[in-house]
Motif scaffolding. Structure first.
Motif, PDB file in Angstrom:
ATOM      1  N   HIS A 249      -4.189  11.989   4.200  1.00 29.15           N
ATOM      2  CA  HIS A 249      -4.825  13.286   4.892  1.00 29.15           C
ATOM      3  C   HIS A 249      -5.656  13.559   6.685  1.00 29.15           C
ATOM      4  CE1 HIS A 249      -8.312  12.010   2.428  1.00 29.15           C
ATOM      5  NE2 HIS A 249      -9.053  12.289   3.881  1.00 29.15           N
ATOM      6  N   ARG A 250      -5.396  12.605   6.025  1.00 32.41           N
ATOM      7  CA  ARG A 250      -7.184  12.238   7.683  1.00 32.41           C
ATOM      8  C   ARG A 250      -5.328  11.435   8.832  1.00 32.41           C
ATOM      9  NH1 ARG A 250     -11.893   7.903   8.572  1.00 32.41           N
ATOM     10  NH2 ARG A 250      -9.827   6.560   8.255  1.00 32.41           N
ATOM     11  N   ALA A 251      -4.418  11.219   8.862  1.00 33.28           N
ATOM     12  CA  ALA A 251      -3.500  11.137   9.797  1.00 33.28           C
ATOM     13  C   ALA A 251      -2.660  11.841  10.195  1.00 33.28           C
ATOM     14  CB  ALA A 251      -2.426   9.988   9.169  1.00 33.28           C
ATOM     15  N   SER A 252      -1.901  12.804   8.543  1.00 32.88           N
ATOM     16  CA  SER A 252      -1.599  14.276   8.738  1.00 32.88           C
ATOM     17  C   SER A 252      -2.167  14.486   9.838  1.00 32.88           C
ATOM     18  CB  SER A 252      -0.949  14.316   7.152  1.00 32.88           C
ATOM     19  OG  SER A 252      -1.948  15.345   6.911  1.00 32.88           O
ATOM     20  N   LEU A 253      -3.512  14.657   9.614  1.00 30.53           N
ATOM     21  CA  LEU A 253      -4.037  15.834  10.383  1.00 30.53           C
ATOM     22  C   LEU A 253      -4.114  15.601  11.293  1.00 30.53           C
ATOM     23  CD1 LEU A 253      -7.368  17.223   7.689  1.00 30.53           C
ATOM     24  CD2 LEU A 253      -5.271  18.572   8.757  1.00 30.53           C
ATOM     25  N   LEU A 254      -4.666  14.135  12.057  1.00 30.01           N
ATOM     26  CA  LEU A 254      -4.050  14.229  13.491  1.00 30.01           C
ATOM     27  C   LEU A 254      -3.198  13.881  14.007  1.00 30.01           C
ATOM     28  CD1 LEU A 254      -6.331  10.320  13.028  1.00 30.01           C
ATOM     29  CD2 LEU A 254      -7.326  12.374  15.081  1.00 30.01           C
ATOM     30  N   ALA A 255      -2.005  13.885  12.997  1.00 28.93           N
ATOM     31  CA  ALA A 255      -0.956  13.614  13.997  1.00 28.93           C
ATOM     32  C   ALA A 255      -0.695  15.933  14.535  1.00 28.93           C
ATOM     33  CB  ALA A 255       0.365  14.029  12.381  1.00 28.93           C
ATOM     34  N   ASN A 256      -1.331  16.742  13.712  1.00 31.52           N
ATOM     35  CA  ASN A 256      -0.695  18.371  13.876  1.00 31.52           C
ATOM     36  C   ASN A 256      -1.936  18.481  15.511  1.00 31.52           C
ATOM     37  OD1 ASN A 256      -0.205  18.673  11.011  1.00 31.52           O
ATOM     38  ND2 ASN A 256      -2.169  18.738  10.647  1.00 31.52           N
ATOM     39  N   HIS A 257      -2.849  17.012  15.996  1.00 28.76           N
ATOM     40  CA  HIS A 257      -2.982  17.744  16.932  1.00 28.76           C
ATOM     41  C   HIS A 257      -2.401  16.524  17.962  1.00 28.76           C
ATOM     42  CE1 HIS A 257      -6.516  19.583  15.574  1.00 28.76           C
ATOM     43  NE2 HIS A 257      -6.459  18.966  14.645  1.00 28.76           N
ATOM     44  N   GLY A 258      -1.112  15.993  17.798  1.00 26.91           N
ATOM     45  CA  GLY A 258      -0.357  15.586  18.751  1.00 26.91           C
ATOM     46  C   GLY A 258      -1.015  13.988  18.913  1.00 26.91           C
ATOM     47  N   PHE A 259      -1.716  13.137  17.886  1.00 26.00           N
ATOM     48  CA  PHE A 259      -0.925  11.850  17.804  1.00 26.00           C
ATOM     49  C   PHE A 259       0.069  11.874  16.854  1.00 26.00           C
ATOM     50  CE2 PHE A 259      -5.462  13.431  18.412  1.00 26.00           C
ATOM     51  CZ  PHE A 259      -6.019  12.081  19.531  1.00 26.00           C
ATOM     52  N   LEU A 260       0.184  10.039  17.289  1.00 27.62           N
ATOM     53  CA  LEU A 260       1.416   9.815  16.471  1.00 27.62           C
ATOM     54  C   LEU A 260       0.778   8.368  15.253  1.00 27.62           C
ATOM     55  CD1 LEU A 260       5.642   8.759  16.825  1.00 27.62           C
ATOM     56  CD2 LEU A 260       4.054   7.468  15.407  1.00 27.62           C
ATOM     57  N   VAL A 261       0.837   8.697  14.436  1.00 30.77           N
ATOM     58  CA  VAL A 261       0.132   8.141  13.182  1.00 30.77           C
ATOM     59  C   VAL A 261       0.902   7.246  11.786  1.00 30.77           C
ATOM     60  CG1 VAL A 261      -2.592   8.238  11.808  1.00 30.77           C
ATOM     61  CG2 VAL A 261      -1.979   9.919  13.434  1.00 30.77           C
ATOM     62  N   LEU A 262       0.645   6.157  11.889  1.00 36.96           N
ATOM     63  CA  LEU A 262       0.804   5.247  10.897  1.00 36.96           C
ATOM     64  C   LEU A 262      -0.933   5.028  10.048  1.00 36.96           C
ATOM     65  CD1 LEU A 262       2.245   3.115   9.508  1.00 36.96           C
ATOM     66  CD2 LEU A 262       1.426   1.805  11.189  1.00 36.96           C
ATOM     67  N   ALA A 263      -0.116   5.483   8.949  1.00 37.21           N
ATOM     68  CA  ALA A 263      -1.276   5.212   7.497  1.00 37.21           C
ATOM     69  C   ALA A 263      -0.769   4.574   6.840  1.00 37.21           C
ATOM     70  CB  ALA A 263      -0.975   6.963   6.532  1.00 37.21           C
ATOM     71  N   LEU A 264      -1.911   3.396   7.098  1.00 36.95           N
ATOM     72  CA  LEU A 264      -1.671   2.013   6.888  1.00 36.95           C
ATOM     73  C   LEU A 264      -2.017   1.552   5.461  1.00 36.95           C
ATOM     74  CD1 LEU A 264       0.061  -0.963   7.410  1.00 36.95           C
ATOM     75  CD2 LEU A 264      -2.185  -1.717   8.966  1.00 36.95           C
ATOM     76  N   GLY A 265      -1.312   1.176   4.800  1.00 41.19           N
ATOM     77  CA  GLY A 265      -1.042   0.806   3.571  1.00 41.19           C
ATOM     78  C   GLY A 265      -1.744  -1.205   3.939  1.00 41.19           C
ATOM     79  N   TYR A 266      -2.566  -1.463   3.013  1.00 43.35           N
ATOM     80  CA  TYR A 266      -3.651  -3.099   3.085  1.00 43.35           C
ATOM     81  C   TYR A 266      -3.864  -3.671   1.821  1.00 43.35           C
ATOM     82  CZ  TYR A 266      -8.222  -1.160   3.213  1.00 43.35           C
ATOM     83  OH  TYR A 266      -9.193  -2.096   3.188  1.00 43.35           O
ATOM     84  N   PHE A 267      -3.368  -3.307   0.864  1.00 41.95           N
ATOM     85  CA  PHE A 267      -3.838  -3.635  -0.807  1.00 41.95           C
ATOM     86  C   PHE A 267      -3.472  -2.318  -1.982  1.00 41.95           C
ATOM     87  CE2 PHE A 267      -7.951  -1.651  -0.432  1.00 41.95           C
ATOM     88  CZ  PHE A 267      -8.787  -1.657  -2.096  1.00 41.95           C
ATOM     89  N   GLY A 268      -2.895  -3.135  -2.777  1.00 42.86           N
ATOM     90  CA  GLY A 268      -3.029  -1.792  -4.660  1.00 42.86           C
ATOM     91  C   GLY A 268      -1.747  -0.506  -3.530  1.00 42.86           C
ATOM     92  N   TYR A 269      -1.571  -0.573  -2.836  1.00 37.28           N
ATOM     93  CA  TYR A 269       0.084  -0.070  -2.630  1.00 37.28           C
ATOM     94  C   TYR A 269       1.625  -1.072  -2.673  1.00 37.28           C
ATOM     95  CZ  TYR A 269       2.730   2.915   0.569  1.00 37.28           C
ATOM     96  OH  TYR A 269       4.052   3.781   0.743  1.00 37.28           O
ATOM     97  N   ASP A 270       2.237  -0.016  -3.503  1.00 39.10           N
ATOM     98  CA  ASP A 270       3.683  -0.905  -2.783  1.00 39.10           C
ATOM     99  C   ASP A 270       4.112  -2.144  -3.374  1.00 39.10           C
ATOM    100  OD1 ASP A 270       6.603  -0.844  -2.249  1.00 39.10           O
ATOM    101  OD2 ASP A 270       7.094   0.250  -1.119  1.00 39.10           O
ATOM    102  N   ASP A 271       4.692  -3.169  -2.590  1.00 37.21           N
ATOM    103  CA  ASP A 271       4.412  -4.252  -3.245  1.00 37.21           C
ATOM    104  C   ASP A 271       3.119  -5.563  -2.484  1.00 37.21           C
ATOM    105  OD1 ASP A 271       5.679  -4.265  -0.190  1.00 37.21           O
ATOM    106  OD2 ASP A 271       7.421  -5.718  -1.212  1.00 37.21           O
ATOM    107  N   LEU A 272       2.367  -4.345  -1.917  1.00 35.11           N
ATOM    108  CA  LEU A 272       1.459  -4.781  -1.338  1.00 35.11           C
ATOM    109  C   LEU A 272       0.107  -5.719  -1.825  1.00 35.11           C
ATOM    110  CD1 LEU A 272       0.368  -2.416   1.208  1.00 35.11           C
ATOM    111  CD2 LEU A 272       1.392  -4.551   2.395  1.00 35.11           C
ATOM    112  N   PRO A 273      -0.506  -7.102  -1.662  1.00 36.80           N
ATOM    113  CA  PRO A 273      -1.124  -7.495  -2.998  1.00 36.80           C
ATOM    114  C   PRO A 273      -2.364  -7.022  -3.521  1.00 36.80           C
ATOM    115  CG  PRO A 273      -1.640  -8.665  -0.852  1.00 36.80           C
ATOM    116  CD  PRO A 273      -0.547  -7.667  -0.398  1.00 36.80           C
TER     117      PRO A 273
END
Length: 444
Positions: free
Chosen positions: A201-225
């Motif tokens: 949610h925070r990444a999407s809202l920042l993008a509305n204000h002209g930032f190109l944002v990567l919401a980054l997973g680092y655990f507990g997501y997809d095939d991450l640890p």
């Protein structure tokens, strides 16, 4: 949000009218019934009796079906009108002139609930607002059979034209939010804490204000640890380089924003990764926490903790604010992040009533370390009576909720009104800090 959905409904849209004795009570929103989640609206009513006492009530259900509600007592003016930008609340969830009080005071119907918005594309969060006759005590038995008028505010997370792009590149897992247009846009990596998974949610809202944002997973997501007990900073460096390569990102440096555990990761990224030149740490620690962090031949150990300092409160609620040890204790010297090595800039954000851990102490130690080394590459924002979970504006205040690591509900701290007003104040300051260091950078 699609263009058809973004057409703001003007004066009278979404209004329900009830005629009583020839009088039409109207309730409406300006500039319209649809907006982005971090945008304010103006709530107005007309057709009431002069000086009539009324109750305004708001309600929403999040995507998990959790119910949130708020109510405040008002009195119409001499013309039978209400304007929440001018009319003071006389009681209820808040008092005083608070134009968005009905929104930031939304409180969970069930204990320990935190509002969730995982899917930022499919639908908005809908806030239903009603005006009720009289000053309602809150007792369901006294609730009027029907409101005098009602309307619905649809609060969206993506502006028309923002693209959401899932990312699986090398080891990197996350989602890109790309603003419309050719760019170049400031690039930002967005990281959350021990909640795990991917929070967008925070990444999407920042993008509305002209930032190109990567919401980054680092655990507990997809095939991450599955956990964060043994992280390597090379993973975050891969994410930085992936973002820098994007053709719409203004380089060569990028920014990073993180909360809680994500906050100390951002401090480590800004310290060790030369292309992270602006780091925002919200409620973070000046030491590495919750497991070891490895980078090349360097290891930051995890800050030690003493579980016997947990305070058990009523209703299975716990206070963990004193669990973590002092980073400056001799035993923790290998966990402290060497911030003085950073060439980038830091923004430390603290809630002075943080009950997750001692954020004010951590920020003070971080600033002192930088000063002792002749560095002034930092800004600090401190909010009295704010807690740990400082989110974008108008997110309902969360005093306590389930903690994934603890396996039970914990206190986050803060008081509703000052915490909520802190969120409103903080949001443009974060954007200004990122723009300051990302939009006018020279080659590294």
């Amino acid at each position: 949000m699609r263009s058809s959905q973004m057409k703001l409904l003007r004066c009278g849209a979404g209004i329900r009218r009830l005629h009583r004795a020839g009088m039409a009570v109207r309730l409406w929103l300006e500039p319209g019934a649809q907006c982005l989640f971090d945008e304010p609206v103006r709530v107005r009513a007309a057709g009431l009796r002069p000086l009539q006492p009324v109750t305004l009530r708001a309600a929403l259900s999040d995507e998990k079906g959790q119910a949130f509600g708020s109510a405040a007592l008002y009195r119409a003016d001499e013309r039978g009108e209400l304007d929440l930008s001018r009319s003071p609340a006389l009681g209820g969830h808040y008092t005083g002139t608070e134009p968005m009080g009905l929104f930031w005071s939304l409180s969970p119907a069930a204990p320990f609930a935190r509002m969730v918005k995982r899917d930022v594309t499919a639908s908005p969060l809908r806030v239903r607002i009603e005006v009720l006759a009289g000053h309602w005590s809150g007792d369901p038995r006294e609730l009027p059979a029907q409101p005098l008028a009602s309307c619905v505010n649809e609060r969206w997370f993506m502006r028309d034209g923002v693209a959401r792009v899932p990312v699986r590149d090398g080891r990197v897992r996350g989602v890109l939010f790309v603003p419309p247009g050719n760019g170049l846009f400031p690039g930002v990596i967005d990281i959350y804490g021990s909640v795990g998974g991917l929070v967008e949610h925070r990444a999407s809202l920042l993008a509305n204000h002209g930032f190109l944002v990567l919401a980054l997973g680092y655990f507990g997501y997809d095939d991450l640890p599955k956990n964060f007990l043994k992280l390597d900073l090379e993973y975050f460096e891969e994410a930085v380089n992936f973002l820098r390569r994007h053709p719409k990102v203004k380089g060569p440096g990028v920014g990073a924003i993180g909360i809680s555990k994500g906050g100390d990761l951002v401090l480590s990224m800004t310290t060790f990764l030369p292309h992270v030149i602006a780091g925002v740490s919200i409620g973070g620690c000046n030491a590495n926490t919750l497991g070891h962090l490895h980078y090349k031949d360097i290891t930051l150990t995890g800050l030690s903790a003493s579980l016997d300092r947990i305070k058990f409160l009523e209703s299975n609620l716990v206070d963990i604010s004193e669990v973590m040890d002092n980073p400056q204790d001799e035993a923790n010297k290998e966990s402290i992040i060497p911030l003085e090595k950073a060439e980038g800039h830091f923004l430390f954000v603290i809630g002075e009533d943080d009950k997750n851990w001692n954020t004010p102490l951590y920020a003070h130690q971080a600033v002192e370390r930088l000063k002792e080394n002749g560095k002034n590459n930092y800004e600090l924002l401190s909010y009295p009576d704010a807690g740990h979970l400082l989110e974008p504006p108008y997110f309902p205040f969360c005093y306590s909720s389930f903690h994934r690591l603890m396996g039970c509900p914990v206190l986050w701290g803060g008081q509703m009104k000052p915490h909520s007003l802190a969120q409103i104040d903080l949001w443009p300051r974060i954007q200004a800090f990122l723009r300051k260091h990302l939009e006018n950078q020279s080659k590294l």
